[in-house]
Design an enzyme around this catalytic site. Structure first.
Site, mmCIF file in Angstrom:
data_model
loop_
_atom_site.group_PDB
_atom_site.id
_atom_site.type_symbol
_atom_site.label_atom_id
_atom_site.label_comp_id
_atom_site.label_asym_id
_atom_site.label_seq_id
_atom_site.Cartn_x
_atom_site.Cartn_y
_atom_site.Cartn_z
ATOM 1 N N GLY A 11 1.287 9.933 -7.905
ATOM 2 C CA GLY A 11 1.192 9.488 -6.515
ATOM 3 C C GLY A 11 2.551 9.546 -5.822
ATOM 4 N N TYR A 125 -10.502 -1.428 2.175
ATOM 5 C CA TYR A 125 -9.259 -1.187 1.413
ATOM 6 C C TYR A 125 -8.389 -2.445 1.429
ATOM 7 C CZ TYR A 125 -4.466 0.535 0.676
ATOM 8 O OH TYR A 125 -3.176 0.703 0.249
#
Ligand SMILES: NC(=O)c1ccc[n+]([C@@H]2O[C@H](COP(=O)([O-])OP(=O)(O)OC[C@H]3O[C@@H](n4cnc5c(N)ncnc54)[C@H](OP(=O)(O)O)[C@@H]3O)[C@@H](O)[C@H]2O)c1
Length: 293
Positions: A11, A125
């Protein structure tokens, strides 16, 4: 030698952590393919086998719009898995660094958010990340939760690279001008994490800290600087950008209007202070090679 387990190594933050942590200790890093955080039993097994002194959790379900239809999965990865990491870190006497988000706030506050402000996520989220914070706090131990915002990097999927691409393809861009935050470089977050692990005071206690770049802007202001710096470097064309309200931008998940955070606590208690968003953006753009433009 300090053993540091890193999740989410591919990431934006994970990739930078590999660089920043290399001089600090022995890094044991996992990608999603090596270690899926949704498999909580395997996660425990991997941590127990690695016996780290520190865990840095850079893995997360970060698809903000998709999370609206996959909230259970997002909560497993962003909520339950960090809880397991906190339990295992405490069991080993290890430190934990976990990243959370400005999206735990509703965005209604007119001033920068401080750590003690009431939370109130307005999308799935944000709720899943808040669940992670709460599970880590319930376990306790030497856990550092860094709430950050608008993360970008010279690689991966992010706003900077999207704007540079669009500014090569389109004559004009439309960008939201009524949402404010602090664009934060993944490089700065990784450097701050490495500094914390290397510092003696990190051996004592953890806590919840806001850690984002200094300054504030809107997505529109951010895009203007990306195109300006990108044009100078030959990465895109100097396209015009029209400011639009968020209400005109089609997206599945709602986003907070204000996600600027007051980061003074991290500076005061941990000595961690990130550079201004524009200085770090300049460094990021300088890292991107102008091939194909
Ligand atoms: N990006 C932002 O704007 C932002 C803002 C505030 C806070 N944060 C937080 O900052 C942290 C780092 O974010 P980032 O920007 O570096 O995100 P990112 O670039 O999306 O990286 C997240 C990494 O997690 C991995 N991952 C996803 N699901 C996983 C799973 N089930 N098991 C193991 N790994 C999994 C991803 O793998 P794949 O590549 O295979 O998907 C990816 O490598 C996260 O905690 C995020 O919530 C990010």
């Amino acid at each position: 030698m300090t053993r540091i387990l890193v999740t989410g190594k591919d990431g934006q933050v994970g990739h930078e952590l590999l660089r920043a942590l290399a001089p600090v200790g022995e890094v044991i890093a996992f990608s999603r393919a090596d270690l899926d955080l949704a498999d909580l039993d395997r996660l425990r097994e991997h941590v127990r086998a690695a016996k780290p002194d520190w865990i840095v959790n850079a893995a997360a379900y970060t698809a903000v719009d998709k999370a609206e239809s996959e909230e259970a999965l997002a909560t497993r990865i962003n909520g339950e898995a960090p809880g397991v990491l906190a339990e295992e870190a405490k069991r080993l006497g290890a430190g934990l660094i976990h990243f959370s988000t400005d999206y735990v706030f509703s965005g209604d506050k007119q001033k920068p958010y401080v750590e003690s402000d009431p939370v109130g996520p307005i999308n799935a989220y944000g709720r899943s990340k808040l669940d992670g914070e709460r599970r880590i706090q319930a376990v306790g131990g030497r856990a550092f939760i860094f709430r950050t915002s608008w993360v970008y990097s010279a690689r991966g999927r992010n706003f900077v690279l999207s704007i540079l691409k669009l500014a090569k393809e389109k004559p004009q861009l439309q960008v939201v001008a009524d949402q404010f935050g602090a664009p934060t470089s993944s490089r700065d977050l990784a450097d701050a994490s490495a500094a914390l692990i290397a510092a003696k005071k990190a051996q004592t206690s953890g806590g919840l800290f806001h850690l984002a770049a200094a300054g504030r802007t809107s997505w529109y202001g951010f895009a203007q600087q990306i195109v300006r710096l990108g044009t100078e470097r030959g990465l895109c064309r100097d396209v015009s950008i029209a400011p639009i309200p968020a209400s005109q931008y089609q997206s599945t998940a709602l986003r907070p209007a204000n996600s600027v955070m007051d980061c003074r606590r991290a500076a005061r208690e941990l000595g961690l202070r990130l550079p201004s968003w524009l200085d770090s953006l300049r460094k990021c753009i300088a890292q991107i090679e102008p091939h194909g433009s």
